[in-house]
Structures are given as C-alpha cells and as structure tokens.
Write a protein that holds these residues in place. Structure first.
Motif, short mmCIF file in Angstrom:
data_model
loop_
_atom_site.label_atom_id
_atom_site.label_comp_id
_atom_site.label_asym_id
_atom_site.label_seq_id
_atom_site.Cartn_x
_atom_site.Cartn_y
_atom_site.Cartn_z
N ALA A 8 0.83 -1.05 -0.07
CA ALA A 8 -0.09 0.23 -0.03
C ALA A 8 0.95 1.29 -0.04
O ALA A 8 1.93 1.24 0.54
CB ALA A 8 -0.92 -0.08 1.21
N HIS A 9 0.33 2.32 -0.69
CA HIS A 9 1.13 3.61 -0.86
C HIS A 9 0.77 4.35 0.06
O HIS A 9 -0.44 4.94 0.45
CB HIS A 9 0.85 4.10 -2.23
CG HIS A 9 1.63 5.16 -2.47
ND1 HIS A 9 1.47 5.89 -3.69
CD2 HIS A 9 2.59 5.94 -1.97
CE1 HIS A 9 2.38 7.18 -3.76
NE2 HIS A 9 3.10 7.00 -2.64
N ILE A 10 1.87 4.90 0.95
CA ILE A 10 1.39 5.89 2.07
C ILE A 10 2.48 7.27 1.89
O ILE A 10 3.72 6.97 1.49
CB ILE A 10 1.90 5.40 3.32
CG1 ILE A 10 1.54 3.77 3.81
CG2 ILE A 10 1.77 6.10 4.63
CD1 ILE A 10 -0.05 3.93 3.50
N LEU A 103 -2.38 18.53 -3.01
CA LEU A 103 -3.90 18.37 -3.47
C LEU A 103 -3.68 18.02 -4.91
O LEU A 103 -4.05 17.00 -5.67
CB LEU A 103 -4.97 19.58 -3.41
CG LEU A 103 -6.21 18.80 -3.39
CD1 LEU A 103 -6.82 17.92 -2.59
CD2 LEU A 103 -7.10 20.24 -3.43
N ASN A 104 -3.15 18.70 -5.79
CA ASN A 104 -2.69 18.62 -7.16
C ASN A 104 -1.93 17.40 -7.18
O ASN A 104 -1.96 16.64 -8.27
CB ASN A 104 -2.06 19.89 -7.67
CG ASN A 104 -3.07 21.09 -7.62
OD1 ASN A 104 -4.20 20.91 -7.87
ND2 ASN A 104 -2.40 22.39 -7.62
N TRP A 105 -0.97 17.32 -6.64
CA TRP A 105 0.12 16.10 -6.79
C TRP A 105 -0.78 14.83 -6.60
O TRP A 105 -0.41 13.97 -7.53
CB TRP A 105 1.03 16.09 -5.77
CG TRP A 105 2.01 14.97 -5.89
CD1 TRP A 105 3.04 14.43 -6.62
CD2 TRP A 105 1.96 13.67 -4.92
NE1 TRP A 105 3.71 13.43 -6.35
CE2 TRP A 105 2.75 12.81 -5.10
CE3 TRP A 105 1.10 13.36 -3.58
CZ2 TRP A 105 3.06 11.78 -4.39
CZ3 TRP A 105 1.32 11.99 -3.08
CH2 TRP A 105 2.25 11.22 -3.38
N PHE A 106 -1.48 14.52 -5.75
CA PHE A 106 -2.70 13.34 -5.35
C PHE A 106 -3.42 13.18 -6.61
O PHE A 106 -3.49 12.01 -7.04
CB PHE A 106 -3.34 13.69 -4.28
CG PHE A 106 -2.98 12.89 -3.02
CD1 PHE A 106 -3.43 11.92 -2.53
CD2 PHE A 106 -2.22 13.72 -1.98
CE1 PHE A 106 -3.00 11.24 -1.22
CE2 PHE A 106 -1.56 13.14 -0.87
CZ PHE A 106 -2.28 11.94 -0.50
N SER A 111 -1.20 6.39 -8.97
CA SER A 111 -1.62 5.52 -7.78
C SER A 111 -1.47 6.02 -6.49
O SER A 111 -0.23 5.83 -5.96
CB SER A 111 -0.72 4.18 -8.03
OG SER A 111 -1.03 3.26 -6.94
N PRO A 112 -2.21 7.10 -5.87
CA PRO A 112 -1.87 8.08 -5.02
C PRO A 112 -2.20 7.41 -3.64
O PRO A 112 -2.61 6.10 -3.55
CB PRO A 112 -3.07 9.12 -5.23
CG PRO A 112 -4.17 8.27 -5.92
CD PRO A 112 -3.56 7.41 -6.88
N PRO A 113 -1.68 7.73 -2.67
CA PRO A 113 -1.81 7.13 -1.40
C PRO A 113 -3.06 6.88 -0.80
O PRO A 113 -3.79 7.60 -1.19
CB PRO A 113 -0.72 8.10 -0.48
CG PRO A 113 0.15 8.89 -1.41
CD PRO A 113 -0.81 9.08 -2.69
N LEU A 132 -9.65 14.13 0.02
CA LEU A 132 -9.28 13.10 -0.71
C LEU A 132 -9.96 11.84 -0.52
O LEU A 132 -9.68 10.81 -1.15
CB LEU A 132 -7.88 12.99 -0.68
CG LEU A 132 -7.00 14.20 -1.38
CD1 LEU A 132 -5.63 14.03 -0.91
CD2 LEU A 132 -7.05 14.22 -2.85
N LYS A 133 -10.59 11.67 0.68
CA LYS A 133 -11.33 10.47 1.25
C LYS A 133 -10.63 9.44 1.53
O LYS A 133 -10.68 8.12 1.02
CB LYS A 133 -12.49 10.10 -0.15
CG LYS A 133 -13.44 11.04 -0.35
CD LYS A 133 -14.32 10.72 -1.05
CE LYS A 133 -15.80 11.30 -1.38
NZ LYS A 133 -15.39 12.88 -1.53
N ILE A 134 -9.31 9.68 2.10
CA ILE A 134 -8.48 8.79 2.57
C ILE A 134 -8.20 9.14 4.16
O ILE A 134 -8.71 10.20 4.67
CB ILE A 134 -7.03 9.00 1.91
CG1 ILE A 134 -6.26 10.41 2.07
CG2 ILE A 134 -7.15 8.74 0.54
CD1 ILE A 134 -4.92 10.34 1.54
#
Length: 472
Positions: A8-10, A103-106, A111-113, A132-134
């Motif tokens: 998983a990406h963190i 926010l823009n990077w996400f 495959s964002p964190p 971002l709902k994470i």
C-alpha cells in the motif's frame, strides 16, 4: 513481521525540525521493512535528511515541493533550526500553504496514497485527507502524557480566572496522576490562540484536525506509558493508538545521529574511556535551546563546585539570539576543570555518549528524543525542562523515579550550590536506586522493539490499518 502483500502507498509528511523529523524517518524505515510503498514530502533544504533512509530503501520516493512563499519567516529559511525559538507557529502556518500543491500532486498521481502519516504540527493535513477521502494519522514525537495534556487543552479550552496571571495553575483532573501546571507551562500554540494572537484560527483548526484524525502514533512504548495510552484511547473513543518506540538508530548509526563528525566522536570516546563506569555527567539541552550568559555562568559554576566529571555539549547562538548575550563559556572555566571536564561546542554524538559505560547521569532539557535515548541507555536524568512538552516529560520522569528536578523554565537561572549538590550525588553511590530503575526501563525499551515485543507488534498492526482503504 506482517508484510503488506499489496505494498500500500503511504504519504509521510514530517515537520521540518530535527527533533520531529528524525523519529518519523525512523518509523518510515520500519514501515519500509514491512513492504509499504512510501513517498516522503520535504522541501528542498530538508531533502538531505532523507539520505540515510534512501540509501537503505531506494524504493522510497521523495516528493520535493517548493517552500511556500511567505512573509511570516525570513526568506530562504525552511527549517526550525534556522529560526528563532518563536519560529514554530510561523513555520506551522507557512506549511499549511502546501495544501493545494499536495492536492494537485494527489490528483495527478497514477496510484495515489491510501493514507497520510503527518506530524502533530500538521493537523491541517486531516482536512486534506478528508477532501481526498483517505485516512490521516497523527505522528507524535512527544510523550503520550504530553499529548494527553495537549489534546485535553484543545478539547476543553481552559481559561484563567485572571487573564493576566501567568502563574494560575491549570489542573487536568481526568488525566491519570492529575497533572497540574501554571498557565505559562501550557503549549505555546494554545496560549497564542487564547491570547488572540495572529493566525490563531489556523492554529486552532490544525489542532482540532489532530483530534478528528484516524489515529495517533507515538514514539513511546507501552511499558513506559501504559496508563496514558489507555487514557488516550478513552479520550479519543477508539483504540487506534499505537506506541511504536523507542525509535532509535541502529548500533552502526549511533555516531551520526543528528549530525556527523567521526573525528570528534572518536575523541569523545577516547576521553570517556579513561573513566570508571557511571562516573561522568553528560550535559546537553538539545538542538534548540541556547542558554543566556548568566545561565551559562551559573551552570559552569555548579559543575565546577560539584567536583564531578562532566561532558558538556554546548549549543552556540544562532539567528534570533542577540550577539554577545548567549552561549558564552565563562573565561578561565575550561582551564579550571581541565582533566575532569570536556566541553563540546555544537553537535555531539548524543546516542553514542549516553551508551558509553562511563556516563552515569544526564542533565537534560527533557526533550522527548533525549529522554528516550537516556532511558534506552539506562541513564537516570537531572531535569531542567524549559518549554512546551518538556514540563510533562519531567513529570513523567518524576513518576518513574528516574529524574531529579534541577530547575525549570527557559529563563530560569539555576542556583549553583543546588546544582553542584545534585550533579555530585547523581554519580555517587547514593544514586543506586535511580540507576537500578533506569536499567529496568532500558531492558523494557529494548524488549519492546524486538520480535513479538509490544512496539514491534504495534508497528505490524499499524501497517494493517495503513494498508486498508478508508472505511474498511
């Protein structure tokens, strides 16, 4: 060790202060060992802190974002080390301007964190995670006791009966052992908010963001702060509270912790090697505190009167300290203590020093990293808490009976006679009981991070939570 099959990406986001950044990078190492995919967010001038970690884990990706343009702090400054002591609040506020770039990077990442782990001074990242709902998890480089008080303050917003009385005592009656402190001991963030200081609403929203986050990760261990861990779970209303410490360097990394100078480290070891076990007092007040000349004078006089052997790591003045009024070692002092006293100007290899058998006591400002390093080494402490969470760290050491209070307050000038007595007794036969208790805690600290220890299992459980999409 639990291995995340999905890797998983963190996203890891440290606060740019050495005392905050280093333990979170140590945690990142543990997460990388468990196969998580990790991105670490830094600004350009702090990228070098990642080098040891990136060498061990080439798969970790740095995300380097330009430091936000701001008038709050001097141009070109990106690290608390380069700011005056009052720099924490402006730095915290300035970093919140990274909201949109992150926010823009996400939104542009393939495959964002799934989760953000960010420092307790970055509570605004919980709002980002919500958008971002994470999930967002708070990393605390402070003790569980200290965060218990801080969280309590932000939830209950205590007020003084007399708004001008800095000495009015605030009691936290629902926290175990009922900590009580004068108003001036409370977190500077909260006092600034209570006084209606600039950016007070940003500070309040950030602190409330911590309380609303998915969980808390502490650089502590269960056997040290069990009662406060239980309190935090009750206070938060859930059990997503992990004690994963002590987060310390490996044996081979001890000398370079927080800096590097192998020649100096070798000279210090040779100097310590000439003395019997537990006969040297180590004196250091961390990477931020710089003593006034009057404090330097009384500390030097106390060390001289004590007759004890000592190693004094003395931080030199930085930007924001008035020239000529801080950090001056009294004239002739070094000659008078020659042979039994060694003064190191600037960085010293603290973890290696505390681990040396000759060191029997540590005169400290009670910064949490220093406290943990001393506990891990089995060295009892003489305490001089100066600001923020350090007062509560000293309280904890009092409770554990491994700390003896010398004085407190960043402007307090110690009594040289009292200091001399305490320094002398800290390395005398009468200090046997604190040393014995420190050794017990040291053993517990080591066992907690070994396979099946409480902290080892806590990291495994944390990885399981980080690996699940929000809501599962």
């Amino acid at each position: 060790m639990a291995i995340s099959q999905g890797g998983a990406h963190i996203l890891i986001f440290p606060y740019p202060s050495q005392g905050h950044m280093i333990p979170l990078l140590d945690l990142t190492h543990q997460l990388a060992l468990r196969n998580l995919t990790i991105t670490i967010l830094v600004t350009p001038k702090n990228l070098h802190y990642l080098n040891p970690l990136l060498i061990k884990h080439p798969s970790i990706q740095p995300l380097v974002l330009p430091f936000p343009p701001t008038t709050l702090i001097p141009h070109g400054v990106e690290n608390v080390r380069d700011l005056p002591p009052s720099g924490f609040i402006p730095m915290t506020v300035a970093l919140s301007d990274l909201y949109d770039p992150i926010l823009n990077w996400f939104r542009n990442h393939p495959s964002p964190p799934l989760a953000i782990v960010s420092d307790m001074f970055l509570g605004w990242t919980n709002r980002l995670a919500t958008e971002l709902k994470i999930s967002r998890y708070v990393f605390s480089p402070s003790a569980v006791l200290a965060l218990s008080v801080s969280c309590n303050v932000w939830r209950h917003m205590p007020k003084r009966n007399d708004p001008t009385d800095e000495n009015e005592v605030i009691t936290f009656s629902d926290i175990p052992n009922f900590p009580s402190h004068p108003w001036w001991n409370l977190t500077p963030m909260f006092r600034s908010y209570a006084q209606g200081g600039p950016h007070s609403e940003v500070i309040r929203a950030s602190s409330q963001g911590n309380l609303a986050s998915c969980g808390f990760i502490f650089n502590s261990f269960t056997e040290l702060e069990r009662v406060y861990l239980d309190y935090m779970k009750k206070f938060l209303g859930h059990d997503r509270v992990w004690a994963v410490g002590p987060l310390l360097p490996s044996e081979e990394e001890r000398v370079g912790r927080g800096g590097s100078n192998e020649i100096l480290a070798g000279e210090i070891k040779l100097w310590l090697d000439q003395f019997e076990d537990a006969t040297v007092v180590y004196v250091c007040f961390g990477s931020q505190a710089v003593l006034t000349n009057k404090q330097m004078e009384m500390l030097a006089l106390g060390l001289e009167k004590s007759g004890a052997r000592f190693l004094w790591s003395c931080k030199e003045p930085t930007k924001g300290h008035q020239v000529g009024e801080y950090g001056m070692i009294p004239l002739g002092f070094e000659d008078r203590v020659s042979g039994r006293g060694l003064i190191v100007r600037g960085w010293a290899p603290q973890v290696a020093i505390l681990s040396h058998p000759a060191v029997g006591a540590f005169l400290t400002h009670c910064g949490w990293n220093s406290v943990l390093e001393s506990i891990a080494a089995g060295v009892p402490m003489l305490t001089w808490p100066m600001m923020a969470d350090q007062f509560y760290d000293a309280d904890l050491l009092d409770e554990l009976k491994v700390g003896t209070r010398v004085c407190e307050g960043e402007r307090t000038v110690p009594d040289s006679d009292k200091l001399a007595r305490l320094v002398a007794s800290s390395v005398s036969d009468e200090n046997g009981a604190p040393i014995a208790r420190a050794k017990v805690l040291s053993k517990a600290a080591q066992e907690s991070t070994q396979k099946d220890g409480t902290s080892y299992r806590a990291v495994d459980d944390l990885v399981d939570h980080l690996s699940k999409p929000k809501g599962l």
